[in-house]
Design a protein around this motif. Sequence first.
Motif, mmCIF file in Angstrom:
data_model
loop_
_atom_site.group_PDB
_atom_site.id
_atom_site.type_symbol
_atom_site.label_atom_id
_atom_site.label_comp_id
_atom_site.label_asym_id
_atom_site.label_seq_id
_atom_site.Cartn_x
_atom_site.Cartn_y
_atom_site.Cartn_z
ATOM 1 N N PRO A 369 17.721 4.702 -0.279
ATOM 2 C CA PRO A 369 18.387 4.414 0.998
ATOM 3 C C PRO A 369 19.693 3.648 0.797
ATOM 4 O O PRO A 369 19.754 2.699 -0.002
ATOM 5 N N CYS A 370 20.725 4.067 1.526
ATOM 6 C CA CYS A 370 22.058 3.505 1.278
ATOM 7 C C CYS A 370 22.903 3.411 2.540
ATOM 8 O O CYS A 370 24.127 3.293 2.458
ATOM 9 N N SER A 371 22.299 3.481 3.722
ATOM 10 C CA SER A 371 23.070 3.408 4.963
ATOM 11 C C SER A 371 23.844 2.098 5.038
ATOM 12 O O SER A 371 23.431 1.077 4.468
ATOM 13 N N THR A 372 24.955 2.099 5.771
ATOM 14 C CA THR A 372 25.739 0.871 5.894
ATOM 15 C C THR A 372 25.075 -0.139 6.818
ATOM 16 O O THR A 372 25.500 -1.301 6.861
ATOM 17 N N ASN A 373 24.054 0.274 7.550
ATOM 18 C CA ASN A 373 23.287 -0.689 8.345
ATOM 19 C C ASN A 373 21.971 -1.074 7.659
ATOM 20 O O ASN A 373 21.078 -1.645 8.284
ATOM 21 N N LEU A 374 21.864 -0.764 6.363
ATOM 22 C CA LEU A 374 20.711 -1.176 5.569
ATOM 23 C C LEU A 374 20.768 -2.693 5.365
ATOM 24 O O LEU A 374 21.801 -3.228 4.960
ATOM 25 N N THR A 375 19.666 -3.388 5.652
ATOM 26 C CA THR A 375 19.653 -4.839 5.490
ATOM 27 C C THR A 375 19.184 -5.225 4.084
ATOM 28 O O THR A 375 18.595 -4.407 3.364
ATOM 29 N N LYS A 376 19.428 -6.470 3.722
ATOM 30 C CA LYS A 376 18.941 -6.960 2.432
ATOM 31 C C LYS A 376 17.423 -6.923 2.374
ATOM 32 O O LYS A 376 16.835 -6.638 1.322
ATOM 33 N N ASP A 377 16.756 -7.192 3.492
ATOM 34 C CA ASP A 377 15.291 -7.092 3.539
ATOM 35 C C ASP A 377 14.835 -5.663 3.280
ATOM 36 O O ASP A 377 13.802 -5.437 2.638
ATOM 37 N N ASP A 378 15.608 -4.694 3.780
ATOM 38 C CA ASP A 378 15.281 -3.290 3.522
ATOM 39 C C ASP A 378 15.369 -2.988 2.015
ATOM 40 O O ASP A 378 14.504 -2.297 1.461
ATOM 41 N N VAL A 379 16.422 -3.479 1.374
ATOM 42 C CA VAL A 379 16.584 -3.253 -0.060
ATOM 43 C C VAL A 379 15.408 -3.845 -0.829
ATOM 44 O O VAL A 379 14.838 -3.203 -1.731
ATOM 45 N N VAL A 380 15.035 -5.057 -0.467
ATOM 46 C CA VAL A 380 13.903 -5.715 -1.127
ATOM 47 C C VAL A 380 12.640 -4.881 -0.955
ATOM 48 O O VAL A 380 11.863 -4.690 -1.904
ATOM 49 N N ARG A 381 12.431 -4.369 0.251
ATOM 50 C CA ARG A 381 11.232 -3.560 0.507
ATOM 51 C C ARG A 381 11.232 -2.285 -0.324
ATOM 52 O O ARG A 381 10.192 -1.883 -0.870
ATOM 53 N N VAL A 382 12.385 -1.631 -0.444
ATOM 54 C CA VAL A 382 12.473 -0.412 -1.252
ATOM 55 C C VAL A 382 12.146 -0.726 -2.706
ATOM 56 O O VAL A 382 11.365 -0.008 -3.363
ATOM 57 N N VAL A 383 12.721 -1.804 -3.217
ATOM 58 C CA VAL A 383 12.491 -2.167 -4.622
ATOM 59 C C VAL A 383 11.024 -2.515 -4.855
ATOM 60 O O VAL A 383 10.428 -2.094 -5.864
ATOM 61 N N GLU A 384 10.419 -3.243 -3.941
ATOM 62 C CA GLU A 384 9.005 -3.588 -4.094
ATOM 63 C C GLU A 384 8.135 -2.332 -4.084
ATOM 64 O O GLU A 384 7.146 -2.240 -4.816
ATOM 65 N N ALA A 385 8.514 -1.365 -3.278
ATOM 66 C CA ALA A 385 7.770 -0.106 -3.237
ATOM 67 C C ALA A 385 7.901 0.646 -4.568
ATOM 68 O O ALA A 385 6.921 1.199 -5.082
ATOM 69 N N VAL A 386 9.111 0.664 -5.116
ATOM 70 C CA VAL A 386 9.313 1.312 -6.416
ATOM 71 C C VAL A 386 8.473 0.624 -7.484
ATOM 72 O O VAL A 386 7.814 1.281 -8.315
ATOM 73 N N LYS A 387 8.471 -0.692 -7.477
ATOM 74 C CA LYS A 387 7.682 -1.441 -8.455
ATOM 75 C C LYS A 387 6.193 -1.136 -8.317
ATOM 76 O O LYS A 387 5.477 -0.977 -9.310
ATOM 77 N N GLN A 388 5.741 -1.045 -7.072
ATOM 78 C CA GLN A 388 4.325 -0.733 -6.834
ATOM 79 C C GLN A 388 3.963 0.630 -7.377
ATOM 80 O O GLN A 388 2.902 0.813 -8.012
ATOM 81 N N ILE A 389 4.830 1.597 -7.175
ATOM 82 C CA ILE A 389 4.571 2.950 -7.660
ATOM 83 C C ILE A 389 4.547 2.965 -9.194
ATOM 84 O O ILE A 389 3.650 3.560 -9.810
ATOM 85 N N LEU A 390 5.510 2.308 -9.811
ATOM 86 C CA LEU A 390 5.562 2.278 -11.271
ATOM 87 C C LEU A 390 4.378 1.540 -11.863
ATOM 88 O O LEU A 390 3.845 1.938 -12.904
#
Length: 393
Positions: A369-390
């Motif tokens: 996700p890379c929208s210009t209205n993406l929040t820092k909390d959104d980025v953190v959530r995406v990264v945590e999801a990636v970590k969970q999957i890995l």
Amino acid sequence: MSDQFIPLSVPNLSGRELDYVTEAVRTGWVSTAGRYVSEFEENVARYVNKDRAVSCQSGTSGLHISLILSGVMPGDAVIVPTLTFIAAVNPVCYQQATPIFMDCDDTLCMDPVKLAAFCENECDFDGKALRYKKTGQRIPALIVVHVFGNMANMPRILEIAARYNMKVIEDATEALGTKYLDDAPCYPGCFAGTMADFGVYSFNGNKIITTGGGGMIVAKRPEDAEHAKHLTTQAKSDELNFIHDEIGYNYRMTNLQAALGIAQLEQLEGFIQTKRENYRLYCELLSDVEGVSILPFESGIRTNYWFYSLNIEDPERHRRDDMIAELSRMKIQTRPIWGLIHQQKPYVNSLSYQIEKAVYYHHRVVNLPCSTNLTKDDVVRVVEAVKQILGGR
């Protein structure tokens, strides 16, 4: 943490879009005439430091017009990348020419080393035209795409094209705002789309700025820009009496679209700043995560950070499609890189030259996700999801 859906790339309409569109509707100028069209053209031209910009219906139509003005004729061949959206290649066929597919390098853009090798080893040059040895086809042009807001190696590509008398069309549909730094050794301060014979931008809904649809053409020669305007507006030589002097196209942008574009362009530098901050946050949060990395952008450029590419280092252990599916179940939209065009049904019989790196990245890249209205909390959530999957593998 929120469980709301996080889209991949959506418009950010937080400026004066409604004011300008309402004005267009109130005055009745909603179609292909109206002051906003010329104003938007002038504003884009000023932004990228060109004398003229020509609005059009889409990035695809802009590429088509650029091929026409590059002299591409039926039976010719055009060098194109395989790692791109298919709309960068289809206009070659509109001209009844054939594509020759080229590999990418680690920027995901066209590989200039293989381009040079192809021209030298697979073609003949008589001082005027480059021709493919096996078919005798003339190669008058090439299309280079600045993928995901990165910058292709324009100094090298332009050098090769000049040596073999080829026109160069920059597909900058994903790269509005990307430019060389002011202290770059070649083309200092020049924007993507402004260095070749033609440059094309797109304002589709997922681009860094949007008009809902639409595109823009810039050209090295003022007369080519003028001719592009003529062709995109049905080639009228006498508007009052509907006299047309060549085959033209209904490739015009509407006043409503241009009204959106003016408001969007006003916010472009702010959008780039937001994308830069979110990109750096992704890089920081994923820096110590084994198995994945964020692909870098080229040094020496100010990119627009349009798309962020997660590189899966071991695609057999962590399958790209499985990761996309699992992220989707977590309400996070991602996508794979495009299907390689030389492998697609319309082009399976076309010539491709040493395609290797594109195949490598095709199996590894997930766009986050890379929208210009993406929040820092959104980025953190995406990264945590990636970590969970890995971590679950």
